[in-house]
Structures are given as structure tokens and as C-alpha cells.
Design a protein around this motif. Structure first.
Motif, PDB file in Angstrom:
ATOM      1  N   GLN A 164      -2.334  -1.887 -14.795  1.00 39.33           N
ATOM      2  CA  GLN A 164      -1.420  -1.405 -13.757  1.00 39.33           C
ATOM      3  C   GLN A 164      -0.078  -2.089 -13.940  1.00 39.33           C
ATOM      4  O   GLN A 164      -0.019  -3.294 -14.195  1.00 39.33           O
TER       5      GLN A 164
ATOM      6  N   LEU B 222       0.834  -1.193   0.000  1.00 41.54           N
ATOM      7  CA  LEU B 222       0.000   0.000   0.000  1.00 41.54           C
ATOM      8  C   LEU B 222       0.874   1.250   0.000  1.00 41.54           C
ATOM      9  O   LEU B 222       0.625   2.206  -0.731  1.00 41.54           O
TER      10      LEU B 222
ATOM     11  N   ASN C 206       2.569  11.463  -6.779  1.00 35.66           N
ATOM     12  CA  ASN C 206       1.373  10.883  -7.380  1.00 35.66           C
ATOM     13  C   ASN C 206       0.885  11.797  -8.501  1.00 35.66           C
ATOM     14  O   ASN C 206       0.930  13.022  -8.372  1.00 35.66           O
TER      15      ASN C 206
ATOM     16  N   LYS D  84       2.842   1.706  -3.398  1.00 34.76           N
ATOM     17  CA  LYS D  84       2.024   2.218  -4.495  1.00 34.76           C
ATOM     18  C   LYS D  84       1.381   3.561  -4.172  1.00 34.76           C
ATOM     19  O   LYS D  84       0.588   4.077  -4.958  1.00 34.76           O
TER      20      LYS D  84
ATOM     21  N   ASN E 229      -7.963   5.137  -3.214  1.00 36.28           N
ATOM     22  CA  ASN E 229      -6.816   4.901  -4.093  1.00 36.28           C
ATOM     23  C   ASN E 229      -6.681   3.447  -4.523  1.00 36.28           C
ATOM     24  O   ASN E 229      -5.763   3.112  -5.281  1.00 36.28           O
ATOM     25  N   LEU E 230      -7.547   2.552  -4.035  1.00 32.29           N
ATOM     26  CA  LEU E 230      -7.346   1.126  -4.269  1.00 32.29           C
ATOM     27  C   LEU E 230      -7.393   0.740  -5.744  1.00 32.29           C
ATOM     28  O   LEU E 230      -6.835  -0.282  -6.134  1.00 32.29           O
TER      29      LEU E 230
ATOM     30  N   SER F 130      -8.930   4.442   1.021  1.00 36.22           N
ATOM     31  CA  SER F 130      -9.656   3.432   0.251  1.00 36.22           C
ATOM     32  C   SER F 130      -9.966   3.898  -1.165  1.00 36.22           C
ATOM     33  O   SER F 130     -10.145   3.082  -2.068  1.00 36.22           O
TER      34      SER F 130
ATOM     35  N   ILE G  13      -0.852   4.252  -1.833  1.00 37.04           N
ATOM     36  CA  ILE G  13      -2.272   4.092  -1.523  1.00 37.04           C
ATOM     37  C   ILE G  13      -2.482   4.438  -0.050  1.00 37.04           C
ATOM     38  O   ILE G  13      -2.101   3.668   0.838  1.00 37.04           O
TER      39      ILE G  13
ATOM     40  N   ASP H 129      -5.762   1.819  -7.996  1.00 36.46           N
ATOM     41  CA  ASP H 129      -4.411   1.816  -8.553  1.00 36.46           C
ATOM     42  C   ASP H 129      -3.729   0.463  -8.401  1.00 36.46           C
ATOM     43  O   ASP H 129      -2.640   0.258  -8.959  1.00 36.46           O
ATOM     44  N   ALA H 130      -4.331  -0.463  -7.648  1.00 38.30           N
ATOM     45  CA  ALA H 130      -3.677  -1.747  -7.382  1.00 38.30           C
ATOM     46  C   ALA H 130      -4.503  -2.951  -7.771  1.00 38.30           C
ATOM     47  O   ALA H 130      -3.983  -4.065  -7.771  1.00 38.30           O
TER      48      ALA H 130
END
Length: 756
Positions: free
Chosen positions: A643, A77, A716, A80, A87-88, A85, A82, A90-91
């Protein structure tokens, strides 16, 4: 079924990366690898570093679970970038997170299934959100900052058996770190970034009695100026952050015996400013994308708190009992200038208080070739809503007015469930599960009225609109009149799958899952009680095939899945003149697609991770605002998500190391409304504006570790891409503009962390 076969072919060919190597003698903490608490392994011992997940309500490695699941460890997390929540996406492939309220009330979309254009606080998300296996009923509690986590598990596809409640599209389970009952440890971190952003977090764990009694306390703080500039003289800047969270977990294991108790309390608040809005076009003249001209930038105030007890008792080596009890509550107060202009055209104050209680009791049985889990669930939740819709000059020049709305909604859910995994032949496992749910809903104390005045001035009630069967404004004001109604539905959901584990090789599986989301009241009707309807539940029949495993001497970790959904009665809003939204069901939709996730190690210096998602999500039958939308895309369902990133160890002397981790995320075009580019008959709205074209964003982190200290830097949205995350057109309801919610600009900063 040809779509399912095509999707699986795409899944197995869309991504075929080359080998990668371990970082710091273990795979990088990315999707499908070890949590940061796992012990280091040798370079060749990659299998030992699988994240342990509880998707089947028992501990298994992520590569042995025949479910499409992304497990992101706590260190990943941070790698990346993050931090909450929202930003999730992105993964995790085929996951979208959007909201008109910024991080306050995120809307999750998995494989195209989401709340669509429904933004009222009483609606349940079709993606079940859990914290330590506790279902969080209110969407207001989903916008959490992520701190001191062991991992996040994202289960794609219906989870109608072991999770059950409102998991049409999947489930997200945030697993916090708790006491290990072994020694003392902790960390502290402080950071600073652009927009005068200050962050601080930390945790301390102490073991009072070795293997028997321990306590872990963690906290998180974020504060920043607004991420967008408001050029209105004296106006607040939007997207200002002000977050404070805390958590304490006590673990008791008397005599290191069969009883294990975890008691957790938490509390937090997010008191920032509203998300930026691009609204009235004339007000945007001369403005940069990251600027607004708004006289009433509002405050977003969300508070959440709760306590839970997880009690596990091992009755025998083969049989255990688990009870999870939780009581949670909080409030949300959002002042939203919805016109994006220096004029009083539309200002909304959303206010709600929520509370919930849940209890799950289950038994786990394990014997050679057989694993069983079964139990009961009870959940209760309540939301009390007071919304104020201020409409400038609604009665004429300088004569403003609006609507005030109040109601209380209560939901009760009862369920029994069971699932068994049986090895019908060596390495061939049959899974069968079923869940029966009873949902009971009440809408109480409903009233609304038309007033003269504005949201922050004295209001003069003019006419009762709820309850009122006639046209808005035709019923005399009655302060004692209220509206009430009930709703109920039952559902049988379940799972059937067949999986085969090759000897020291990959897992392959095929499954059928049936998902369900309870029926719902229309929380958006405030001009007439005839609009407060109860709509049917959503249902989905999902078919999936997949594979996962390690290859090339454990250097390559790969998982792939293809799926097909028969999706019916999605709940969404039909915007009509009044202005009011009516909750309706979309009769039929078709969703199919594929996903591939990989983690590749190249020696000790380089790790490559990548994920690709393909999605075809379209309505087969739907009419909104008088327009036939058959063939349109579901909202928040981009055709492609990609990703990719690397973890490059620039040097490692043993006592010091420097790791650079850039990554890129790509999303193809997505629409914010079921209308896509279709314009409603007789309306001036231009729905083609309500979309985000394809884009890519670049992020990067660097971490220099020297003994117990780590110095980190991040950026970011490196290229400062200008994108939108949400949009709504109000011209169909009589307003002269749409509004769009822009995503954050480039942010960067650094932090110093010390472990002890």
C-alpha cells in the motif's frame, strides 16, 4: 528459527522511504498518526501526534506498544476511501477481507489465518472483532459501515491474553467517538456518486454539564443502485446498497470524580441485494465482467442492535476498576442465487438470528516500573439457523427439490486473565501474561429434510435427513425427530515478550504468543446427522521480533516486524458428494513473513505513507477430497501486499486549503481454496479457476476546506480493474460449475461536509 531471522531481515529492508513533511502542521492522519480529534501540534512536535491505543487494555501511544499493530485514525479512513469494514485491507498489510455475500458477512484474514473455505454462520472468526472492546461473536455483525470513529486498531498475531476468545490470527477493535464533556460540536455530510449512490452521515455532541454529563448521537445512510448490471428481463441488479445506522453514547462523570460511565446504544440495518456471482459458464456468453444474467438475484437483509455500559472507577491514583457489559442481537436473511444463471440450478436462502451477552471485569494497577492488568470474562452467544437449499431438477427435468435445515447453537465462554509489564532494567521491560479459557458449546433442535418443490414454493417433505444415520433419502420423514450434541474444550494461552526503548529512540521487542480458537460444530451438514461433528480447536505458537519509532527529526515514522507461526488444526470444510461439507482440521501449517509500515513528512506540503507485507503460508499436512495438499498455500494469503499513497497540499491560505490524496494497493496472487491448483481425484472440477492473479488498484480523494465547509471528491478502483474476492467449486459435490464473486467496479462521487 531461520525463517524468523529471514523475515525480520526482509522487514527492515523491504521499505526505506525518504523523509516527508507535515500536513496542516501535523502528520497526515494515516497509520500510526493522530486521530482527527487530537489537537494540532507544531511541525517539530510529531511525537505528540501518535494515536493513543488500548491494545494492552491501557492507554499508550502506538509507537510504545511492543505489538504489531496498525492504528488508523478516523480522518485516515476517509482519506483512503474506507467506508466499511470490507475496505480495511486497503490500509493494513497482510490483511485480506473476502466473502461470497459481499459486505454482509466479511471474512477477515490476517497473516494467512482465516475461516478459509468455511462459510456457515455458526462459525466464529479466528480474527476477533470488537466494537469499543466488546467482542462481537456473530460474523453477521462484522459487515458494518464505518462512521464517526475515533480509530480502528488492527492487532496482528495471536491475542490470547487480554483479548483471548477466538483470536488465533489477531483482533480488530473499532473505537467509536464518544462525548468529550467539553463544549458542543458536530458535523453533517451528504454525498452523491455514480450508480445513483446517495450517502449521508453526521454527528452532534452536546455537553449538558461541563466535565460531567454529555451526549453524542451519530448516524450513517447509504443507498445506491446495483453495482453490477443484470441483463435478465425484470431481474434485480446485484450489489445494491441500502444501509441505515445510528448510535447514541451518554457519558456521565459525576462531580468530575473517579467514576466515569459510558452507555451506548446502537442499531442498524443493511438491506441491499446479493453479491454478483459468476457461475454457469454457458450463462456468461456475451456478458461483460460487470454484468450477470440471473433470474433470482436475492435480497440481503442484515440487522444488528445492542446496548453496552463501560464503567470505570479510579480507586486510587495507581489502581482502577473497569466493567464492560454488553447485550447485542440481530438477524441475517440472505437470498443467494448461487448458479449465476437464468436457470433454477442452485438457490440458497440463508437465515439466522443471533444474540449475545458479555461481561468483562478487570483491574489495572500502575506504579513506577510496573503495570498490571487482570480480570475475568464471561460470554454467551446463540445463533438460530434456518437454511433452505433449492436444487433445480434434482429429481428429473422440471422436478425440483432441496433440503431444509434448522438448528440452534449456543456457546458459553469463561476466562481469567492477567498480564504484567515490569521494567527489569532502565528502559528494558519484561511482559508476562496468561489466560485460561473454558468453552462450552451446545447444538440443539437440529433437523433437516429432503423436500419436493423449491425455495419460494410449497414444499412437500419426502425424507428426514437429520437425524438419519443412513444414506440421504433412506429415513422416513419424521417432523418430531431432532438431533443434539455437545462440545467442550479448555485452553491455556499467554504472552511473553522483552522490549527495549532507546532513550529518545526506537522500540525493539521480541515476543512469544500462544493463540487459540475454540472447537466448532459443523453447521454445513444437512444430508446426514453423521456429518454434524465437533472438531478440535485451532492453536498457534507465534514468535515475533519487531521495531518501531521516529527518525530524521521525527519526520519518519517506521515500524517493522518479522514473525513465524507454528499453526495447527485450522478448521475448514471438506466438500463431498451428497452434497455436503464436512468440517475437518488441517493437521499442520507453517506461516512466516514480515511487515513494514511508514509515514514520511516533507515540510508542510507533502506526506508519503507506505506499507509492505510479505507472507509465506503453507500447509504441511492436509488431505481434502482425497487429494494430498501438503505444500499448498493457505487461502486468502497473497505472498505480497503493498500500500502506498501521498497527501499533497496543493495550497493553504490559512482559511482555505486543498489536499489531494491518491493511493495504490497491490496484492500478489491468492487462492480461494486450500486445493489451490490441485484437482480432486475423480472430480471434474478445475481448481485453478479459484484464484485471483496479482493486481493493483488505484484510489484517490481530494478535499477542499473553506472554513467550516469541506468539499470532497473520490474515485475507487480508478482503472476499473476486474478482480475476484471469493470462489468455490461445487463440482466435487455433484454440481456442474464453480462460482466466483467479483469485486466492485470503478466508483466515484463527491460530498459536502460542514462542521459546527
Amino acid at each position: 528459527m531461520k525463517h524468523l531471522a529471514w523475515a525480520m531481515l526482509a522487514a527492515t529492508t523491504a521499505l526505506h522511504p525518504v523523509a516527508a513533511l507535515a500536513q496542516d502542521q501535523q502528520p497526515a492522519p494515516v497509520v500510526g498518526t493522530a486521530p482527527e480529534t487530537a489537537p494540532a501540534a507544531t511541525q517539530d512536535d510529531g511525537a505528540a501526534n501518535d494515536i493513543i491505543v488500548t491494545a494492552n487494555r491501557r492507554e499508550q501511544t502506538v509507537l510504545s506498544v511492543p505489538i504489531a499493530i496498525s492504528a488508523v485514525g478516523g480522518a485516515a479512513l476517509a482519506t483512503k476511501g474506507i467506508v466499511n469494514s470490507a475496505n480495511l485491507s486497503d490500509a493494513v498489510p497482510n490483511l485480506q477481507v473476502s466473502s461470497p455475500y459481499g459486505n454482509t458477512q466479511p471474512n477477515f484474514s490476517l497473516r494467512g489465518i482465516s475461516v478459509a473455505n468455511e462459510y456457515n454462520s455458526n462459525q466464529a472468526s479466528p480474527i476477533g472483532v470488537y466494537i469499543d472492546d466488546v467482542y462481537m461473536a456473530s460474523r453477521s455483525s462484522h459487515g458494518m459501515g464505518l462512521f464517526d470513529l475515533d480509530r480502528v486498531e488492527v492487532l496482528r498475531g495471536p491475542q490470547g491474553t487480554l483479548f483471548g476468545r477466538n483470536t488465533t490470527g489477531g483482533a480488530i477493535n473499532f473505537i467509536t467517538r464518544g462525548p468529550s464533556l467539553n463544549g458542543n460540536e458536530g458535523y453533517a455530510e451528504v454525498g452523491y456518486g455514480n450508480y445513483n449512490s446517495w450517502t449521508a452521515q453526521g454527528a452532534i455532541e452536546t455537553t449538558m454539564v461541563e466535565d460531567q454529563l454529555g451526549l453524542r448521537i451519530a448516524g450513517n445512510y447509504v443507498r445506491s443502485d446495483g453495482l453490477f448490471e443484470n441483463v435478465y428481463p425484470g431481474g434485480r441488479d446485484p450489489n445494491r446498497q441500502n444501509t441505515l445506522q445510528g448510535r447514541a453514547t451518554l457519558r456521565i462523570n459525576p462531580g468530575s470524580g473517579p467514576l466515569d460511565i459510558k452507555i451506548k446504544i446502537y442499531g442498524g440495518r443493511d438491506h441491499g441485494t446479493q453479491a454478483a456471482i459468476h457461475g454457469l459458464l454457458s450463462a456468461r456468453s456475451g456478458l461483460d465482467f460487470f454484468q450477470v444474467n440471473e433470474n433470482r438475484i436475492g435480497l440481503n437483509r442484515t440487522d444488528a442492535y445492542g446496548i453496552s455500559a463501560n464503567i470505570r472507577y479510579e480507586l486510587s491514583p495507581n489502581l482502577s476498576f473497569t466493567s464492560i457489559t454488553s447485550r447485542d442481537g440481530g438477524s441475517q436473511y440472505i437470498q443467494q442465487a448461487a448458479d449465476g444463471s437464468p436457470f433454477d440450478i442452485l438457490d440458497v436462502w440463508w437465515q439466522s438470528k443471533f444474540g449475545q451477552f458479555s461481561e468483562e471485569a478487570r483491574f489495572n494497577y500502575s506504579a513506577k516500573g510496573l503495570n498490571l492488568v487482570g480480570g475475568v470474562f464471561y460470554g454467551w452467544d446463540r445463533v438460530v439457523t434456518d437454511n433452505d437449499f433449492g436444487i433445480g431438477s434434482v429429481f428429473g427435468p422440471g422436478a425440483s427439490g432441496g433440503f431444509f435445515q434448522h438448528y440452534r447453537q449456543e456457546r458459553r465462554s469463561y476466562a481469567v486473565f492477567a498480564q504484567g509489564d515490569y521494567e527489569i532494567a532502565p528502559r528494558l521491560t519484561l511482559t508476562l501474561g496468561a489466560r485460561y479459557t473454558w468453552d462450552r458449546l451446545q447444538y440443539r433442535d437440529g433437523y433437516a429434510f429432503l423436500y419436493a418443490g423449491y425455495v419460494d414454493t410449497v414444499k412437500t417433505p419426502l425424507a428426514t435427513t437429520v437425524p438419519c444415520a443412513g444414506q440421504p433419502g433412506t429415513c422416513a420423514y419424521n417432523p418430531d425427530a431432532t438431533f443434539a450434541t455437545n462440545g467442550r474444550n479448555n485452553a491455556l494461552t499467554g504472552r511473553a515478550s522483552l522490549s527495549y526503548q532507546f532513550d529518545n529512540g526506537p522500540l525493539i521487542y521480541a515476543s512469544y504468543n500462544r493463540g487459540y480458537r475454540s472447537g466448532a460444530f459443523n453447521g454445513g451438514s444437512y444430508t446426514s446427522s453423521s456429518g454434524i461433528n465437533f472438531v478440535d480447536p485451532e492453536r498457534v505458537n507465534a514468535y515475533e521480533i519487531g521495531t518501531k519509532g521516529r527518525f530524521i527529526d521525527n519526520a519518519l515514522t517506521l515500524s517493522a516486524a518479522g514473525f513465524y507461526y507454528d499453526y495447527s488444526k485450522q478448521q475448514l470444510q471438506d466438500l463431498r458428494p451428497g452434497p455436503v461439507g464436512i468440517l475437518v482440521n488441517a493437521p499442520k501449517s507453517e506461516v512466516y513473513g514480515a511487515e513494514v509500515e511508514s509515514n514520511l513528512r516533507l515540510g508542510r506540503a507533502l506526506t508519503i505513507n507506505a506499507a509492505v507485507g510479505y507472507l509465506h503460508a503453507k500447509y504441511k499436512e492436509l488431505i481434502l477430497q482425497g487429494a494430498n495438499l501438503a505444500g499448498n498455500d493457505l487461502p486468502f494469503a497473497p505472498r505480497w501486499t503493498v500500500q502506498g499513497g501521498v497527501d499533497l497540499k496543493l495550497f493553504d491560505t490559512g482559511s482555505s486549503k486543498l489536499v489531494f490524496s491518491p493511493n495504490v494497493v497491490y496484492f500478489s496472487r491468492q487462492f480461494f481454496t486450500p486445493l489451490n491448483e490441485t484437482n480432486a481425484p475423480g472430480s471434474a472440477q478445475q481448481n485453478a479457476e479459484l484464484q485471483q492473479r496479482a493486481y493493483a488498484k488505484v484510489n484517490a480523494t481530494a478535499a477542499w476546506t473553506i472554513g467550516r465547509f469541506t468539499i470532497k471528491g473520490f474515485v475507487n478502483n480508478l482503472l476499473d480493474r476486474k478482480t475476484y474476492v471469493y470462489g468455490l467449486d461445487l463440482r466435487g459435490a455433484g454440481f456442474p460449475y464453480p462460482f466466483l464473486t467479483p469485486a466492485a467496479p470503478r466508483t466515484f462521487g463527491g460530498a459536502v461536509r460542514v462542521a459546527f
